[in-house]
Design a protein around this motif. Structure first.
Motif, mmCIF file in Angstrom:
data_model
loop_
_atom_site.group_PDB
_atom_site.id
_atom_site.type_symbol
_atom_site.label_atom_id
_atom_site.label_comp_id
_atom_site.label_asym_id
_atom_site.label_seq_id
_atom_site.Cartn_x
_atom_site.Cartn_y
_atom_site.Cartn_z
ATOM 1 N N PHE A 65 -0.153 9.119 3.131
ATOM 2 C CA PHE A 65 -0.100 8.362 1.826
ATOM 3 C C PHE A 65 0.986 7.405 2.061
ATOM 4 C CE2 PHE A 65 2.390 8.573 -2.240
ATOM 5 C CZ PHE A 65 1.395 7.980 -3.070
ATOM 6 N N TYR A 66 2.093 7.790 2.715
ATOM 7 C CA TYR A 66 3.483 7.035 2.704
ATOM 8 C C TYR A 66 2.945 5.787 3.592
ATOM 9 C CZ TYR A 66 6.050 10.219 -0.001
ATOM 10 O OH TYR A 66 6.889 10.972 -0.946
ATOM 11 N N CYS A 67 2.134 6.021 4.578
ATOM 12 C CA CYS A 67 1.855 4.712 5.356
ATOM 13 C C CYS A 67 1.062 3.780 4.633
ATOM 14 C CB CYS A 67 1.050 5.283 6.438
ATOM 15 S SG CYS A 67 1.984 6.242 7.836
ATOM 16 N N MET A 68 0.235 4.106 3.782
ATOM 17 C CA MET A 68 -0.676 3.603 2.800
ATOM 18 C C MET A 68 0.133 2.947 1.686
ATOM 19 S SD MET A 68 -3.567 4.370 -0.011
ATOM 20 C CE MET A 68 -2.091 5.032 -1.148
ATOM 21 N N CYS A 69 1.253 3.503 1.361
ATOM 22 C CA CYS A 69 2.033 2.806 0.184
ATOM 23 C C CYS A 69 2.862 1.922 0.912
ATOM 24 C CB CYS A 69 2.938 3.903 -0.338
ATOM 25 S SG CYS A 69 2.540 4.950 -1.341
ATOM 26 N N ILE A 70 3.439 2.071 2.159
ATOM 27 C CA ILE A 70 4.284 0.829 2.827
ATOM 28 C C ILE A 70 3.251 -0.236 3.149
ATOM 29 C CG2 ILE A 70 5.309 0.317 5.135
ATOM 30 C CD1 ILE A 70 5.969 3.057 5.179
ATOM 31 N N LYS A 71 1.966 -0.135 3.462
ATOM 32 C CA LYS A 71 1.124 -1.330 3.881
ATOM 33 C C LYS A 71 0.782 -2.041 2.476
ATOM 34 C CE LYS A 71 -1.522 -4.293 5.995
ATOM 35 N NZ LYS A 71 -0.718 -5.278 6.756
ATOM 36 N N SER A 72 0.573 -1.149 1.173
ATOM 37 C CA SER A 72 0.111 -1.626 0.187
ATOM 38 C C SER A 72 1.215 -2.559 -0.384
ATOM 39 C CB SER A 72 -0.219 -0.457 -0.695
ATOM 40 O OG SER A 72 -1.262 0.000 -0.330
ATOM 41 N N ASN A 73 2.447 -2.234 -0.047
ATOM 42 C CA ASN A 73 3.545 -3.120 -0.596
ATOM 43 C C ASN A 73 4.123 -4.245 0.404
ATOM 44 O OD1 ASN A 73 4.506 -1.919 -3.230
ATOM 45 N ND2 ASN A 73 3.994 -0.091 -2.175
ATOM 46 N N ALA A 74 3.227 -4.379 1.067
ATOM 47 C CA ALA A 74 3.769 -5.475 1.956
ATOM 48 C C ALA A 74 3.912 -6.949 1.131
ATOM 49 C CB ALA A 74 2.639 -6.038 3.134
ATOM 50 N N TYR A 75 3.285 -7.142 0.069
ATOM 51 C CA TYR A 75 3.473 -8.302 -0.516
ATOM 52 C C TYR A 75 4.795 -8.651 -1.081
ATOM 53 C CZ TYR A 75 3.139 -6.058 -4.809
ATOM 54 O OH TYR A 75 3.456 -5.066 -5.979
#
Length: 127
Positions: free
Chosen positions: A102-112
């Motif tokens: 889940f945290y991996c997804m959050c990190i990638k999702s906040n790349a912007y």
């Protein structure tokens, strides 16, 4: 929505900053080499253990801080070494694999949120 800084959830450590050309590749090894790619869990090769430089343990999270896979975050399934501009995250408290993913997804999702990551790598973890 509540935002939490990564350094409140994880211990942050800079990677090894190795180059693949300087290590010995070995397809039979149980140790991976993780780079900044966004494919294959960031793994680009299997390599021999390096004397006097321990690999990071399986279960840690790798995060690419630059390159074509910027903010790509992966739970590593084997011990690993890292290329340049890869950070390694260890949970401060014990968490499940599902939580790590889940945290991996959050990190990638906040790349912007990090348009200029290359020059200020620390912004990813403290900003």
């Amino acid at each position: 929505m509540i935002f939490v800084k990564l350094n409140e959830l994880f211990m942050l450590q800079n990677g090894h900053s190795l180059e693949l050309i300087d290590v010995t590749q070995n397809d039979n090894s149980n140790v991976n080499f993780v780079s900044r790619t966004s494919i294959g869990n960031g793994v680009v090769a299997s390599i021999d253990v390096i004397d006097e430089l321990p690999p990071f343990p399986a279960g840690a999270i790798s995060v690419a801080l630059s390159g074509n896979g910027v903010c790509s975050a992966f739970v590593q399934t084997k011990p690993f070494y890292t290329a340049y501009h890869v950070m390694v995250l260890y949970p401060i408290k014990e968490i499940s694999l599902a939580e790590k993913l889940f945290y991996c997804m959050c990190i990638k999702s906040n790349a912007y949120r990090y348009p200029i990551v290359t020059g200020k790598h620390a912004a990813i973890v403290t900003g």
